[in-house]
Design a protein around this motif. Structure first.
Motif, PDB file in Angstrom:
ATOM      1  N   GLN A   1       1.916 -40.192  -8.892  1.00  0.00           N
ATOM      2  CA  GLN A   1       3.232 -41.074  -9.478  1.00  0.00           C
ATOM      3  C   GLN A   1       3.071 -41.049 -10.954  1.00  0.00           C
ATOM      4  O   GLN A   1       1.927 -41.119 -11.593  1.00  0.00           O
ATOM      5  N   CYS A   2       3.941 -40.699 -11.678  1.00  0.00           N
ATOM      6  CA  CYS A   2       4.202 -40.866 -13.129  1.00  0.00           C
ATOM      7  C   CYS A   2       3.593 -42.091 -13.560  1.00  0.00           C
ATOM      8  O   CYS A   2       4.247 -43.108 -13.153  1.00  0.00           O
ATOM      9  N   PRO A   3       2.576 -42.525 -14.357  1.00  0.00           N
ATOM     10  CA  PRO A   3       2.358 -43.722 -15.053  1.00  0.00           C
ATOM     11  C   PRO A   3       3.085 -44.269 -16.182  1.00  0.00           C
ATOM     12  O   PRO A   3       3.182 -45.546 -16.315  1.00  0.00           O
ATOM     13  N   ALA A   4       4.122 -43.491 -16.573  1.00  0.00           N
ATOM     14  CA  ALA A   4       5.153 -44.156 -17.345  1.00  0.00           C
ATOM     15  C   ALA A   4       6.545 -44.522 -16.690  1.00  0.00           C
ATOM     16  O   ALA A   4       6.905 -45.484 -16.971  1.00  0.00           O
ATOM     17  N   CYS A   5       6.732 -43.591 -15.643  1.00  0.00           N
ATOM     18  CA  CYS A   5       8.176 -44.384 -15.039  1.00  0.00           C
ATOM     19  C   CYS A   5       8.001 -44.317 -13.535  1.00  0.00           C
ATOM     20  O   CYS A   5       8.929 -44.617 -12.865  1.00  0.00           O
ATOM     21  N   ASN A   6       6.938 -44.134 -12.774  1.00  0.00           N
ATOM     22  CA  ASN A   6       6.606 -44.188 -11.237  1.00  0.00           C
ATOM     23  C   ASN A   6       7.331 -43.373 -10.626  1.00  0.00           C
ATOM     24  O   ASN A   6       7.385 -43.478  -9.358  1.00  0.00           O
ATOM     25  N   GLU A   7       7.798 -42.217 -11.201  1.00  0.00           N
ATOM     26  CA  GLU A   7       8.430 -41.349 -10.120  1.00  0.00           C
ATOM     27  C   GLU A   7       7.416 -40.427  -9.977  1.00  0.00           C
ATOM     28  O   GLU A   7       6.406 -40.125 -10.338  1.00  0.00           O
ATOM     29  N   PRO A   8       7.762 -39.495  -8.616  1.00  0.00           N
ATOM     30  CA  PRO A   8       6.704 -38.648  -8.134  1.00  0.00           C
ATOM     31  C   PRO A   8       6.290 -37.460  -8.988  1.00  0.00           C
ATOM     32  O   PRO A   8       7.268 -37.034  -9.545  1.00  0.00           O
ATOM     33  N   LEU A   9       5.079 -37.128  -8.971  1.00  0.00           N
ATOM     34  CA  LEU A   9       4.711 -35.823  -9.871  1.00  0.00           C
ATOM     35  C   LEU A   9       4.696 -34.704  -9.146  1.00  0.00           C
ATOM     36  O   LEU A   9       4.642 -34.723  -7.723  1.00  0.00           O
ATOM     37  N   VAL A  10       4.804 -33.611  -9.709  1.00  0.00           N
ATOM     38  CA  VAL A  10       4.770 -32.315  -9.167  1.00  0.00           C
ATOM     39  C   VAL A  10       3.696 -31.650  -9.857  1.00  0.00           C
ATOM     40  O   VAL A  10       3.315 -31.891 -10.984  1.00  0.00           O
ATOM     41  N   VAL A  11       2.950 -30.479  -9.094  1.00  0.00           N
ATOM     42  CA  VAL A  11       1.968 -29.520  -9.697  1.00  0.00           C
ATOM     43  C   VAL A  11       2.792 -28.697 -10.296  1.00  0.00           C
ATOM     44  O   VAL A  11       3.624 -27.906  -9.878  1.00  0.00           O
ATOM     45  N   THR A  12       2.304 -28.289 -11.486  1.00  0.00           N
ATOM     46  CA  THR A  12       2.918 -27.298 -12.661  1.00  0.00           C
ATOM     47  C   THR A  12       2.142 -26.231 -12.737  1.00  0.00           C
ATOM     48  O   THR A  12       2.402 -25.247 -13.126  1.00  0.00           O
ATOM     49  N   GLN A  13       0.749 -26.217 -12.339  1.00  0.00           N
ATOM     50  CA  GLN A  13      -0.214 -25.289 -12.529  1.00  0.00           C
ATOM     51  C   GLN A  13      -1.425 -24.906 -11.547  1.00  0.00           C
ATOM     52  O   GLN A  13      -1.800 -26.341 -11.471  1.00  0.00           O
ATOM     53  N   LEU A  14      -1.694 -24.043 -11.174  1.00  0.00           N
ATOM     54  CA  LEU A  14      -2.653 -23.789 -10.178  1.00  0.00           C
ATOM     55  C   LEU A  14      -3.620 -22.434 -10.778  1.00  0.00           C
ATOM     56  O   LEU A  14      -3.064 -21.708 -11.491  1.00  0.00           O
ATOM     57  N   SER A  15      -5.003 -22.726 -10.616  1.00  0.00           N
ATOM     58  CA  SER A  15      -5.647 -21.816 -10.949  1.00  0.00           C
ATOM     59  C   SER A  15      -6.946 -21.587 -10.144  1.00  0.00           C
ATOM     60  O   SER A  15      -7.159 -22.374  -9.428  1.00  0.00           O
TER      61      SER A  15
END
Length: 92
Positions: A9-23
């Protein structure tokens, strides 16, 4: 095993986070995009541990209650809460 917790969850707005980079650690290839976390990873750590124990006990809530030293209804309620959370997450 790495004990770093994956935030979901986003610490700023509590919305769900998504993954934007895989390595890849082996060849250093990186893939960028917007990847949705699997449902299991949207649960908090305690809920993930509960689900893991549920699987390891072959789905026996009676065995889980015995291991956790709590009543069967307590374990049942925890499972129902997780099911409800996953159901609500899926319907969003």
């Amino acid at each position: 095993m790495n004990n770093i917790k994956l935030p979901n969850q986003c610490p700023a707005c509590n919305e769900p986070l998504v993954v934007t980079q895989l390595s890849c650690n082996a060849c250093q290839t990186t893939i960028n995009g917007s990847f949705v976390l699997p449902q299991f990873l949207k649960l908090n750590v305690a809920e993930q541990n509960f689900v893991m124990q549920f699987f390891l006990n072959s789905g026996s809530l009676k065995e889980m209650a015995k291991q956790l030293h709590v009543s069967y209804p307590t374990v049942r309620n925890q499972l129902d809460d997780i099911i409800s959370k996953l159901t609500n997450t899926t319907s969003k």
